[in-house]
Design an enzyme around this catalytic site. Structure first.
Site, mmCIF file in Angstrom:
data_model
loop_
_atom_site.group_PDB
_atom_site.id
_atom_site.type_symbol
_atom_site.label_atom_id
_atom_site.label_comp_id
_atom_site.label_asym_id
_atom_site.label_seq_id
_atom_site.Cartn_x
_atom_site.Cartn_y
_atom_site.Cartn_z
ATOM 1 N N THR B 299 4.015 -8.046 -9.062
ATOM 2 C CA THR B 299 4.088 -6.657 -9.534
ATOM 3 C C THR B 299 5.534 -6.190 -9.628
ATOM 4 O OG1 THR B 299 1.973 -6.303 -8.446
ATOM 5 C CG2 THR B 299 3.119 -4.359 -9.231
ATOM 6 N N TYR B 439 -0.643 0.088 -8.128
ATOM 7 C CA TYR B 439 -1.499 -1.041 -7.710
ATOM 8 C C TYR B 439 -0.753 -2.045 -6.844
ATOM 9 C CZ TYR B 439 -0.373 -3.456 -12.311
ATOM 10 O OH TYR B 439 0.201 -4.033 -13.389
ATOM 11 N N GLU B 440 -1.524 -2.942 -6.224
ATOM 12 C CA GLU B 440 -0.967 -3.879 -5.231
ATOM 13 C C GLU B 440 -0.246 -3.144 -4.086
ATOM 14 O OE1 GLU B 440 -1.583 -6.976 -4.886
ATOM 15 O OE2 GLU B 440 -2.553 -7.303 -6.818
ATOM 16 N N GLY B 441 -0.771 -1.985 -3.735
ATOM 17 C CA GLY B 441 -0.146 -1.199 -2.669
ATOM 18 C C GLY B 441 0.855 -0.229 -3.250
ATOM 19 N N GLN B 446 3.881 0.331 0.660
ATOM 20 C CA GLN B 446 4.964 -0.654 0.845
ATOM 21 C C GLN B 446 5.970 -0.136 1.873
ATOM 22 O OE1 GLN B 446 4.653 -3.553 -0.715
ATOM 23 N NE2 GLN B 446 2.976 -2.836 -2.011
#
Lengths: 597, 597
Positions: B299, B439-441, B446
């Site tokens: 990402t 997305y993906e955190g 993060q």
């Protein structure tokens, strides 16, 4: 989807408690009717219209968009009916000249109503919004016949207006424009050329459209000194005011764009269209400049509008959505998780939105009032207001739209992945907001205007006009409870002056230094300006708390938001300061050919 | 519309001159084939595919979008054919396990190819991109039968994969998920539930789709400790590997969203679908975490991709578009105006894009190499790389996507009003880029991972692992020409450590302090990390100039861009520093009920 509720308590706080509007308008000739009660009543009505009529059309308008067919434009379902209601309720006349059917209310009040309309549905608001530009042009530069013929109908709202400036090869640099105006035997002009990005250039809401067009006379000097202003109606108007034949101005197409999809952005072609000169020949750009400030404040409102709407959506979601536990222990023990408003970073985003929206509102209302002072007062009082407007308008336009876009993005972020999905309505706000940093002069153009024409061009005088207000405020506010804010504000005021001097000195040696510092300088100025308005709001809130007047929690929220602003947003000035002090070399030294290999 | 050209010279500079990839891979068992020549040849082929096949489908894919009908999804014109070509050329096998048909090239090289694919057409790249997740899961946790049955076909590319994690009520907080897995007599599981935001959940590109699904066994503990991983194929697979009957997993709808419109984002319903457990029961989340870093670096690439593409578009426009004169006098005297690249503020935007893209590229390539070291080396060498990955991955994911979004917006700004119009292709980049921070955190997730699990959770050890690299670099680079950069970097390294300590101390007393500092701390860390990579690039460039090796102007451009980064972007740390030091009170004190009145 965020359903707009006008933040009336916040608006009244700025109108009355911070800016003391009744006292101001009682002191300005012609505005004696503008009492607090009347202004509040008008705002309440505006709120109902925005909430009940316009807000429900915001998302559907985006989904449906405008449709072009054979030169005609169909606006989204419900738009024309809402406009009809707007006209019937007399809204177009609110701040207009009573001699031509207007109600003569302060333009400030018009801005307050525009804020609500624009927050509920920015795209819809652009149709009457563009009429304001035409109304202002005609009020300032039209002759009596033009005013009777066109202005009265625009003020009535049965006709709408446009501003036709941009051509495909020139936006910021209007000196390059090519549209021609050939004088005709009957005193009219034959206008030929193609204009792009014409908002509300064609639509199905009104009987006629009055285009205000920038064009060149045959003998015009090159560049910006050879531009004249013309009225070009969609339908020619007979001597009795009735509609005559269709004029040779047509909408060739509408743009497909990122946002404000319900606002028709038209390519307009003029093919020997009949036009009428307004104002003196070759002075078109100067005529436009007389209300450039108004148009720019109108765009600053967009930053406030999108920031506020996104905040309303994000706040409701943050109270409702459950995810994870507070780092300092569960706050919703019986539920499966805590509402996300317990998380510090979600609060950081919400408070950023809140502090920017409320600060920007105070800034914009203040500016709109300066416009009324220029209009109604004279002498030194008008001059001072005009100077403040000149300095602060580019700051408001660029800073409030840049931070409004940031706010709109925080709103998406609070929603997580759902923020990216159309049905929640949060991503539309980002798409709608994006244009605000581009039209009515990009951020870069505003920044050059600020540092070049305004600050350095006045030898610092315009800036001193505003910093003396800050100084005055700091001297007058010695309450210990707000001393840290006042002291910080004073330091920034000094630093702002210093930085301005430094840029001025550097620019004397190398003009590129002004351009290299411009946007960082503008953003720096914006943060300090908002700090002034937050300090003023804090001072009022503190005084109310001390006097135990009104709802203490409302005023405490103002103090806490002010502290947030000073602690977490104002320090951004440090980055801008370092960047602008780094000089032009790091921008100018890389040869064009070495940008890519 | 920006037509993507892979910036091969810049890519090779990082691959070989900065990161010395050949020497690295010659030192790692299993990667002996990865010579510089082979890697360059593969990258050249990838560039052709990205430029000639994928780039032309980027804008049309956005305009057309995906179409859902009765459970089936039609991808935009040309997408399936491009995927066919991708499979025929063997791209899916590039970094995969040779035991199951892979080519065993470094994952690093896969990232370089992904960068080109993603920059040319991010939406298209998501279809093979999601397969990587499934491949990684099966490689790490599948049994031999599962690998033979599913992994071989995913590596071949004839089947694609998905990752089914999110449910409508939970994204970041997967502990809340409800999808059930009931054991069946034949050893399989009946999977029931609804998953949302499933990229590539249904499409018309491949014969079969292998869903990797998070679900709960009947006796599973609550929360994240009761989640297991299952394979759920779209078509059941017979013992001989042929396709059997349709499984009870269906795409109920696809989302209408802001961007990446050519990527199908599916609602997937599992109605007693046949599934197979991968890995041990109740350890699903732990299994996922083994390749979380890979997915997050994937990402981060999106931030680089959109920044680079926007830069390419903006640079071409800035050289071409004429508007106004340079403040320091005309640069194009015979033309009607100067190209806008002469203006300092346009250069500021272009250089911001350039410095962020090139710095992010070095950062990402470095991280991808650490992944290969973890995979192929052992002992202390693998541990060191793993520690670097653990620390730097959340920084890369959040910082590069946040700044990538900023870059995409600069590209729009350089185009002025035209940037808002779809046909120019610049606004699509902004819309496509917006998802990368979600997305993906999310950025917030993060940031909590960085400060909480990584920095404070390791008692500062992970951070010291990286700052010791910085220290080493500073000690080894004493060339006077880059001394100012090295010295500045060293100071920031010290300050980073100090700030980390301060947050740690504050968080001991009040855990909300970590959350309150998190995002500002992450952004601070990102700017310092990029400064390290810019200093490394500057050091290489300076050495080449000193040795009169290669094209001096290429290396001079690197030095000038490094200087720009240090002068104008790195100072943003000052704002983040002040904000994070301001503590949690200004975020936590406002009661929920007082956010609005």
């Amino acid at each position: 989807m965020p359903e707009y509720k006008a933040p009336l308590r916040d608006m009244q706080f700025v109108m009355h408690e911070v800016l003391d509007s009744e006292a101001l308008y009682q002191s300005l000739p012609g505005y004696e009717d503008a009492t607090a009660d009347l202004m509040n009543a008008i705002v309440d009505e505006g709120a109902k219209f925005a909430e009940n009529v316009l807000s429900p059309l915001n998302h559907s308008g985006d989904e449906e968009g405008c449709k072009w067919s054979d030169g005609e434009v169909k606006t989204p379902e419900g738009f024309a009916a809402a406009y009809q209601q707007y006209v019937e309720n007399g809204w177009p006349a609110l701040p207009a000249d009573p001699n031509y059917g207007g109600q003569g209310m302060p333009a400030f009040l018009g801005s307050v109503v525009s804020e609500m309309i624009g927050t509920a549905n920015w795209s819809w608001g652009m149709y009457p919004g563009l009429s304001h530009g035409a109304v202002n042009t005609l009020e300032a530069h039209g002759d009596e016949e033009q005013k009777q013929k066109y202005l009265t109908r625009l003020i009535e709202g049965t006709w709408t207006g446009t501003m036709c400036l941009t051509e495909s090869h020139c936006g910021s640099d209007l000196g390059l424009l090519r549209t021609k105006a050939e004088p005709q035997a009957d005193g009219s002009y034959a206008i030929s050329g193609t204009k792009i990005f014409i908002s509300a250039g064609e639509h199905d809401m009104a009987e006629n459209i009055v285009h205000i067009v920038l064009a060149r006379l045959p003998d015009a000097p090159e560049g910006t000194k050879g531009i004249s202003l013309f009225i070009v109606p969609k339908f020619n108007v007979n001597a009795d005011g009735s509609l005559g034949e269709r004029n040779a101005v047509h909408c060739d197409s509408i743009e497909k764009k990122m946002g404000i999809k319900a606002s028709a952005t038209c390519v307009m072609s003029f093919d020997n269209a009949k036009g009428y000169l307004i104002g003196p020949p070759n002075k078109g750009l100067a005529c436009m400049f007389t209300f450039m400030n108004t148009a720019r404040i109108g765009t600053a409102i967009q930053g406030l509008a999108h920031g506020e709407l996104s905040y309303q959506g994000a706040l409701a979601y943050a109270k409702d959505r459950l995810s994870m536990r507070s780092l300092s222990g569960p706050k919703n023990e019986n539920g499966p998780a805590d509402p996300i408003i317990v998380h510090a970073d979600v609060r950081r985003m919400l408070l950023t939105q809140k502090a920017l929206a409320e600060g920007s509102r105070a800034f914009i209302y203040f500016l709109a009032q300066q416009g009324d002072i220029v209009h109604a007062a004279d002498g030194d009082r008008a001059k001072k207001a005009d100077d403040l407007l000149a300095l602060l308008t580019p700051i408001a336009k660029a800073f409030i739209t840049e931070t409004g876009f940031e706010s709109a993005n925080h709103g998406v972020q609070v929603f997580g992945g759902h923020g990216f999905i159309s049905e929640w309505g949060m991503e539309q706000i980002v798409r709608d907001a994006r244009i605000s940093m581009l039209y009515e002069g990009t951020t870069g153009i505003q920044a050059l205007d600020l540092i070049g024409r305004k600050v350095l061009g006045s030898g610092g005088q315009l800036l001193l006009g505003f910093t003396s207000l800050i100084e005055e405020f700091c001297g007058a506010n010695t309450d210990e409870a707000i001393a840290p804010l006042v002291e910080t504000l004073g330091k920034y005021k000094d630093e702002w002056l210093e930085l301005s001097m430094k840029i001025g000195e550097a620019a004397m040696k190398n003009p590129d230094e002004a351009g290299a510092a411009a946007v960082d300088y503008l953003m720096y100025s914006g943060y300090v300006t908002l700090a002034y308005f937050w300090a003023r709001m804090a001072a009022v809130a503190q005084a109310k708390i001390a006097a135990a007047e009104g709802d203490t929690s409302f005023y405490e929220a103002k103090l806490m938001t002010a502290q947030f602003y000073f602690d977490r947003l104002l320090p951004r000035t440090a980055a801008h300061k370092q960047a602008l002090l780094s000089g032009a070399d790091n921008l100018m030294q890389l040869p064009e050919a070495m940008f890519a290999f």
